[in-house]
Write a protein that holds these residues in place. Structure first.
Motif, PDB file in Angstrom:
ATOM      1  N   ARG A  24       0.819  -1.214   0.000  1.00 18.51           N
ATOM      2  CA  ARG A  24       0.000   0.000   0.000  1.00 18.51           C
ATOM      3  C   ARG A  24       0.847   1.255   0.000  1.00 18.51           C
ATOM      4  O   ARG A  24       0.527   2.231  -0.693  1.00 18.51           O
ATOM      5  CB  ARG A  24      -0.933  -0.004   1.217  1.00 18.51           C
ATOM      6  N   ARG A  25       1.945   1.240   0.723  1.00 14.21           N
ATOM      7  CA  ARG A  25       2.806   2.439   0.810  1.00 14.21           C
ATOM      8  C   ARG A  25       3.450   2.804  -0.520  1.00 14.21           C
ATOM      9  O   ARG A  25       3.906   3.930  -0.706  1.00 14.21           O
ATOM     10  CB  ARG A  25       3.887   2.220   1.863  1.00 14.21           C
ATOM     11  N   ASP A  26       3.491   1.848  -1.432  1.00 15.43           N
ATOM     12  CA  ASP A  26       4.135   2.086  -2.727  1.00 15.43           C
ATOM     13  C   ASP A  26       3.157   2.560  -3.800  1.00 15.43           C
ATOM     14  O   ASP A  26       3.584   2.833  -4.934  1.00 15.43           O
ATOM     15  CB  ASP A  26       4.815   0.797  -3.218  1.00 15.43           C
ATOM     16  N   LEU A  27       1.869   2.658  -3.470  1.00 11.42           N
ATOM     17  CA  LEU A  27       0.869   3.001  -4.472  1.00 11.42           C
ATOM     18  C   LEU A  27       0.748   4.515  -4.642  1.00 11.42           C
ATOM     19  O   LEU A  27       0.640   5.254  -3.656  1.00 11.42           O
ATOM     20  CB  LEU A  27      -0.500   2.446  -4.072  1.00 11.42           C
ATOM     21  N   PRO A  28       0.718   5.005  -5.881  1.00 13.27           N
ATOM     22  CA  PRO A  28       0.448   6.428  -6.119  1.00 13.27           C
ATOM     23  C   PRO A  28      -1.028   6.719  -5.861  1.00 13.27           C
ATOM     24  O   PRO A  28      -1.864   5.807  -5.820  1.00 13.27           O
ATOM     25  CB  PRO A  28       0.801   6.604  -7.591  1.00 13.27           C
ATOM     26  N   SER A  29      -1.363   7.971  -5.716  1.00 14.46           N
ATOM     27  CA  SER A  29      -2.755   8.337  -5.437  1.00 14.46           C
ATOM     28  C   SER A  29      -3.642   8.190  -6.664  1.00 14.46           C
ATOM     29  O   SER A  29      -4.859   8.055  -6.548  1.00 14.46           O
ATOM     30  CB  SER A  29      -2.821   9.775  -4.915  1.00 14.46           C
ATOM     31  N   GLU A  30      -3.041   8.198  -7.867  1.00 17.82           N
ATOM     32  CA  GLU A  30      -3.791   8.084  -9.118  1.00 17.82           C
ATOM     33  C   GLU A  30      -3.502   6.736  -9.780  1.00 17.82           C
ATOM     34  O   GLU A  30      -2.335   6.376  -9.964  1.00 17.82           O
ATOM     35  CB  GLU A  30      -3.403   9.206 -10.086  1.00 17.82           C
ATOM     36  N   PRO A  31      -4.525   5.981 -10.173  1.00 15.21           N
ATOM     37  CA  PRO A  31      -4.282   4.660 -10.777  1.00 15.21           C
ATOM     38  C   PRO A  31      -3.534   4.725 -12.105  1.00 15.21           C
ATOM     39  O   PRO A  31      -2.775   3.817 -12.435  1.00 15.21           O
ATOM     40  CB  PRO A  31      -5.690   4.085 -10.956  1.00 15.21           C
ATOM     41  N   LEU A  32      -3.750   5.795 -12.874  1.00 15.01           N
ATOM     42  CA  LEU A  32      -3.116   5.888 -14.184  1.00 15.01           C
ATOM     43  C   LEU A  32      -1.594   5.982 -14.069  1.00 15.01           C
ATOM     44  O   LEU A  32      -0.871   5.569 -14.984  1.00 15.01           O
ATOM     45  CB  LEU A  32      -3.674   7.091 -14.951  1.00 15.01           C
ATOM     46  N   VAL A  33      -1.105   6.519 -12.947  1.00 11.53           N
ATOM     47  CA  VAL A  33       0.341   6.606 -12.724  1.00 11.53           C
ATOM     48  C   VAL A  33       0.939   5.211 -12.604  1.00 11.53           C
ATOM     49  O   VAL A  33       1.959   4.889 -13.217  1.00 11.53           O
ATOM     50  CB  VAL A  33       0.647   7.438 -11.465  1.00 11.53           C
ATOM     51  N   LEU A  34       0.275   4.351 -11.827  1.00 10.50           N
ATOM     52  CA  LEU A  34       0.752   2.976 -11.675  1.00 10.50           C
ATOM     53  C   LEU A  34       0.564   2.187 -12.962  1.00 10.50           C
ATOM     54  O   LEU A  34       1.437   1.396 -13.348  1.00 10.50           O
ATOM     55  CB  LEU A  34       0.011   2.292 -10.522  1.00 10.50           C
ATOM     56  N   PHE A  35      -0.549   2.409 -13.653  1.00 13.74           N
ATOM     57  CA  PHE A  35      -0.772   1.724 -14.927  1.00 13.74           C
ATOM     58  C   PHE A  35       0.324   2.060 -15.922  1.00 13.74           C
ATOM     59  O   PHE A  35       0.875   1.172 -16.591  1.00 13.74           O
ATOM     60  CB  PHE A  35      -2.136   2.113 -15.496  1.00 13.74           C
ATOM     61  N   GLU A  36       0.681   3.335 -16.029  1.00 13.48           N
ATOM     62  CA  GLU A  36       1.726   3.753 -16.963  1.00 13.48           C
ATOM     63  C   GLU A  36       3.059   3.113 -16.588  1.00 13.48           C
ATOM     64  O   GLU A  36       3.823   2.674 -17.462  1.00 13.48           O
ATOM     65  CB  GLU A  36       1.842   5.274 -16.980  1.00 13.48           C
ATOM     66  N   ARG A  37       3.349   3.051 -15.294  1.00 17.07           N
ATOM     67  CA  ARG A  37       4.604   2.446 -14.835  1.00 17.07           C
ATOM     68  C   ARG A  37       4.653   0.968 -15.202  1.00 17.07           C
ATOM     69  O   ARG A  37       5.658   0.476 -15.729  1.00 17.07           O
ATOM     70  CB  ARG A  37       4.727   2.621 -13.318  1.00 17.07           C
ATOM     71  N   TRP A  38       3.548   0.258 -14.942  1.00 14.73           N
ATOM     72  CA  TRP A  38       3.508  -1.173 -15.240  1.00 14.73           C
ATOM     73  C   TRP A  38       3.550  -1.426 -16.749  1.00 14.73           C
ATOM     74  O   TRP A  38       4.184  -2.380 -17.205  1.00 14.73           O
ATOM     75  CB  TRP A  38       2.261  -1.796 -14.623  1.00 14.73           C
TER      76      TRP A  38
END
Length: 218
Positions: A24-38
Motif C-alpha cells: 500500500r505504501r508504494d501506491l500512487p494516489s492516481e491509478p493511471l500513474v501505476l498503470f503507466e509504470r507497469w
C-alpha cells in the motif's frame, strides 16, 4: 484428443509467484500513474504484445463476450482502442456502453482490470489515427466486415489485392464503418502474484475528484 491421464494432470499444473509483492505504501494516489509504470515495464521486458487487452462486452440477452484488442492511447480521459463499427463488440457497446478491460501480463505475474464505459471517438480523432497506420493496415480495414461469416480465407485475400490496386494512387480514405472507442473508467484493479497464493490486489475506485484505494483478499 488428450487421454484421461493428461486431463487429470491439468489440475496439478501450478507454479509459485516469486517476482515480488505490491504494498500500500508504494501506491500512487492516481491509478493511471501505476498503470503507466507497469505498462512501461511490460514494454521494457519485451513481452509479446504488451498493449494487448481482453475486452469484455455483453449482448442484449446478457451473454458476455471477450476478445483481445490492442490499446492505442491512454490519458486522464480514458483508454482508447479502434475497431470495425459493424463488429459484434461495437454493436454491444451501442446498446450497453458498460465494458471491462483486462491486461494479462503473465510473465511479470501481473494483471490490471479496468471497469468503465465506452464512448465513440470523434471522426477527427479516428482520421488522425487511421492515417498513422501502415498503408496495408489501412487497406486491411476496408477488407473485413468484422464478425460476419465467410466461406474461405481466399475471399479476404482477393478483396485485399483488389483494394490495394484500387487505392494504388493517393491517400487511402477512412472507411465509414471504422472507428474507435474511449473507455472512461471508474475502477482499476491491480493484481501482483505472491508466494503461497497470497497475491496482492488493490482496487482504485473513483470517489468524487479523488480515488479510494482498498486492498482486496486474493
Amino acid at each position: 484428443m488428450p487421454d484421461n491421464d493428461e486431463l487429470q494432470n491439468i489440475a496439478h499444473l501450478r507454479r509459485e509467484y516469486t517476482q515480488g509483492g505490491l504494498r500500500r505504501r508504494d501506491l500512487p494516489s492516481e491509478p493511471l500513474v501505476l498503470f503507466e509504470r507497469w505498462l512501461k515495464q511490460a514494454c521494457d521486458a519485451r513481452l509479446a504484445d504488451p498493449t494487448a487487452m481482453v475486452v469484455a462486452t455483453v449482448d442484449e440477452r446478457g451473454q458476455p463476450y471477450q476478445r483481445i484488442v490492442l490499446l492505442k492511447h491512454f490519458d486522464d480521459k480514458g483508454l482508447v482502442f479502434y475497431t470495425n463499427l459493424g463488429s459484434r463488440k461495437a454493436h454491444h457497446l451501442e446498446r450497453n456502453p458498460c465494458i471491462s478491460l483486462l491486461f494479462p501480463w503473465h510473465m511479470l505475474e501481473r494483471q490490471v482490470m479496468v471497469i468503465g464505459k465506452a464512448e465513440r471517438l470523434s471522426t477527427l480523432d479516428v482520421i488522425k489515427y487511421f492515417h498513422s497506420r501502415p498503408r496495408d493496415s489501412q487497406i486491411g480495414a476496408w477488407v473485413s466486415q468484422q464478425s460476419s461469416r465467410i466461406s474461405a480465407r481466399g475471399i479476404l485475400e482477393s478483396k485485399f489485392l483488389e483494394l490495394k490496386q484500387k487505392f494504388q494512387q493517393g491517400e487511402v480514405p477512412l472507411p465509414s464503418f471504422w472507428g474507435g472507442f474511449r473507455v472512461s473508467f471508474e475502477q482499476m484493479e491491480f493484481w501482483q502474484g505472491g508466494e503461497n497464493r497470497l497475491h496482492d490486489r488493490f482496487l482504485y475506485q473513483r470517489d468524487g475528484n479523488e480515488w479510494k484505494i482498498d486492498r482486496l483478499a486474493p
